[in-house]
Design a protein around this motif. Sequence first.
Motif, PDB file in Angstrom:
ATOM      1  N   GLU A   1      36.543  33.230  32.536  1.00 50.21           N
ATOM      2  CA  GLU A   1      36.554  34.665  32.255  1.00 50.21           C
ATOM      3  C   GLU A   1      35.167  35.243  32.485  1.00 50.21           C
ATOM      4  O   GLU A   1      34.167  34.587  32.241  1.00 50.21           O
ATOM      5  CB  GLU A   1      36.963  34.926  30.801  1.00 50.21           C
ATOM      6  CG  GLU A   1      38.367  34.480  30.475  1.00 50.21           C
ATOM      7  CD  GLU A   1      38.732  34.738  29.017  1.00 50.21           C
ATOM      8  OE1 GLU A   1      37.840  35.105  28.229  1.00 50.21           O
ATOM      9  OE2 GLU A   1      39.907  34.560  28.675  1.00 50.21           O
ATOM     10  N   ASP A   2      35.139  36.501  32.928  1.00 52.19           N
ATOM     11  CA  ASP A   2      33.857  37.187  33.076  1.00 52.19           C
ATOM     12  C   ASP A   2      33.428  37.758  31.724  1.00 52.19           C
ATOM     13  O   ASP A   2      34.098  37.561  30.705  1.00 52.19           O
ATOM     14  CB  ASP A   2      33.916  38.254  34.171  1.00 52.19           C
ATOM     15  CG  ASP A   2      34.884  39.385  33.862  1.00 52.19           C
ATOM     16  OD1 ASP A   2      35.269  39.566  32.689  1.00 52.19           O
ATOM     17  OD2 ASP A   2      35.257  40.104  34.809  1.00 52.19           O
ATOM     18  N   GLU A   3      32.315  38.478  31.708  1.00 53.50           N
ATOM     19  CA  GLU A   3      31.774  39.022  30.456  1.00 53.50           C
ATOM     20  C   GLU A   3      32.698  40.041  29.797  1.00 53.50           C
ATOM     21  O   GLU A   3      32.577  40.328  28.610  1.00 53.50           O
ATOM     22  CB  GLU A   3      30.376  39.631  30.670  1.00 53.50           C
ATOM     23  CG  GLU A   3      30.317  40.749  31.682  1.00 53.50           C
ATOM     24  CD  GLU A   3      30.186  40.281  33.124  1.00 53.50           C
ATOM     25  OE1 GLU A   3      30.213  41.154  34.011  1.00 53.50           O
ATOM     26  OE2 GLU A   3      30.072  39.075  33.380  1.00 53.50           O
ATOM     27  N   ASN A   4      33.678  40.568  30.532  1.00 46.31           N
ATOM     28  CA  ASN A   4      34.641  41.524  29.983  1.00 46.31           C
ATOM     29  C   ASN A   4      35.953  40.857  29.548  1.00 46.31           C
ATOM     30  O   ASN A   4      36.906  41.542  29.169  1.00 46.31           O
ATOM     31  CB  ASN A   4      34.957  42.617  31.014  1.00 46.31           C
ATOM     32  CG  ASN A   4      33.726  43.401  31.380  1.00 46.31           C
ATOM     33  OD1 ASN A   4      32.892  43.711  30.530  1.00 46.31           O
ATOM     34  ND2 ASN A   4      33.586  43.703  32.663  1.00 46.31           N
ATOM     35  N   GLY A   5      36.008  39.519  29.654  1.00 39.27           N
ATOM     36  CA  GLY A   5      37.211  38.803  29.258  1.00 39.27           C
ATOM     37  C   GLY A   5      38.278  38.751  30.329  1.00 39.27           C
ATOM     38  O   GLY A   5      39.397  38.314  30.065  1.00 39.27           O
ATOM     39  N   GLU A   6      37.951  39.194  31.549  1.00 36.48           N
ATOM     40  CA  GLU A   6      38.910  39.161  32.654  1.00 36.48           C
ATOM     41  C   GLU A   6      38.864  37.788  33.327  1.00 36.48           C
ATOM     42  O   GLU A   6      37.803  37.294  33.682  1.00 36.48           O
ATOM     43  CB  GLU A   6      38.564  40.248  33.687  1.00 36.48           C
ATOM     44  CG  GLU A   6      38.625  41.658  33.148  1.00 36.48           C
ATOM     45  CD  GLU A   6      40.043  42.096  32.804  1.00 36.48           C
ATOM     46  OE1 GLU A   6      40.970  41.737  33.563  1.00 36.48           O
ATOM     47  OE2 GLU A   6      40.207  42.770  31.766  1.00 36.48           O
ATOM     48  N   GLU A   7      40.053  37.203  33.518  1.00 33.19           N
ATOM     49  CA  GLU A   7      40.110  35.910  34.192  1.00 33.19           C
ATOM     50  C   GLU A   7      39.825  36.070  35.680  1.00 33.19           C
ATOM     51  O   GLU A   7      40.329  36.974  36.322  1.00 33.19           O
ATOM     52  CB  GLU A   7      41.499  35.270  34.011  1.00 33.19           C
ATOM     53  CG  GLU A   7      41.621  34.512  32.722  1.00 33.19           C
ATOM     54  CD  GLU A   7      42.826  33.587  32.688  1.00 33.19           C
ATOM     55  OE1 GLU A   7      43.156  32.969  33.723  1.00 33.19           O
ATOM     56  OE2 GLU A   7      43.418  33.494  31.605  1.00 33.19           O
ATOM     57  N   TYR A   8      38.983  35.165  36.195  1.00 32.04           N
ATOM     58  CA  TYR A   8      38.699  35.191  37.626  1.00 32.04           C
ATOM     59  C   TYR A   8      39.005  33.860  38.293  1.00 32.04           C
ATOM     60  O   TYR A   8      38.703  33.651  39.468  1.00 32.04           O
ATOM     61  CB  TYR A   8      37.248  35.611  37.901  1.00 32.04           C
ATOM     62  CG  TYR A   8      36.185  34.686  37.346  1.00 32.04           C
ATOM     63  CD1 TYR A   8      35.729  33.600  38.075  1.00 32.04           C
ATOM     64  CD2 TYR A   8      35.622  34.923  36.096  1.00 32.04           C
ATOM     65  CE1 TYR A   8      34.753  32.767  37.588  1.00 32.04           C
ATOM     66  CE2 TYR A   8      34.635  34.096  35.599  1.00 32.04           C
ATOM     67  CZ  TYR A   8      34.209  33.022  36.347  1.00 32.04           C
ATOM     68  OH  TYR A   8      33.232  32.192  35.850  1.00 32.04           O
TER      69      TYR A   8
END
Length: 185
Positions: A70-77
Amino acid sequence: GQLQPSSFDSAWILLGSMQHLTTNDDVISCFSSCSNLLREGGTLTIELPHPRETFTMVECTRNGWEVPLEDENGEEYGELKIIWGDDDDMFDPIRQVRDFTVAMELIMSEEMKKTQDPEDVQSVREIVPMRLFTYQEIEAMARIAGFDVLKMYGALSDEVDVNSEDEAFRLVCVLRKVRAPMVFQ
């Protein structure tokens, strides 16, 4: 700063970390260093795979798992796929060392592929030699380093007997410092 001798009550070697010490000299050196830092009566707790894994003659333990990224915004990448052990891993029964395969692969999400070139992402595959230990050799090397075996468990719980066929899956040895390590010339 320098660690002071006899300044600790307890030391721990967990998650099979001791398996990376593939010779008796390495193990005795590690145990002796711990002994020098422990107070008289201090404990060294070691967690290893259960010897049943060494002597059942089954295929190599193979574990795999995926870790979502996850990125710093909690979005899975994407996810990191990890494999520990392979069917072709070699075991040297004389040295009791198995060459474990460790592999990691980054699986990118479609969104990440738009900003990151998939060619830039590498997979990693390494062979890691790891020693499999028996209780008797741990006890012998511990005595050389100034320890007695205080207790043994089949997990990191004092409720799991090391001989339990159903519950024991680790070899946990609690060693107690009883004297200074032996010195050999």
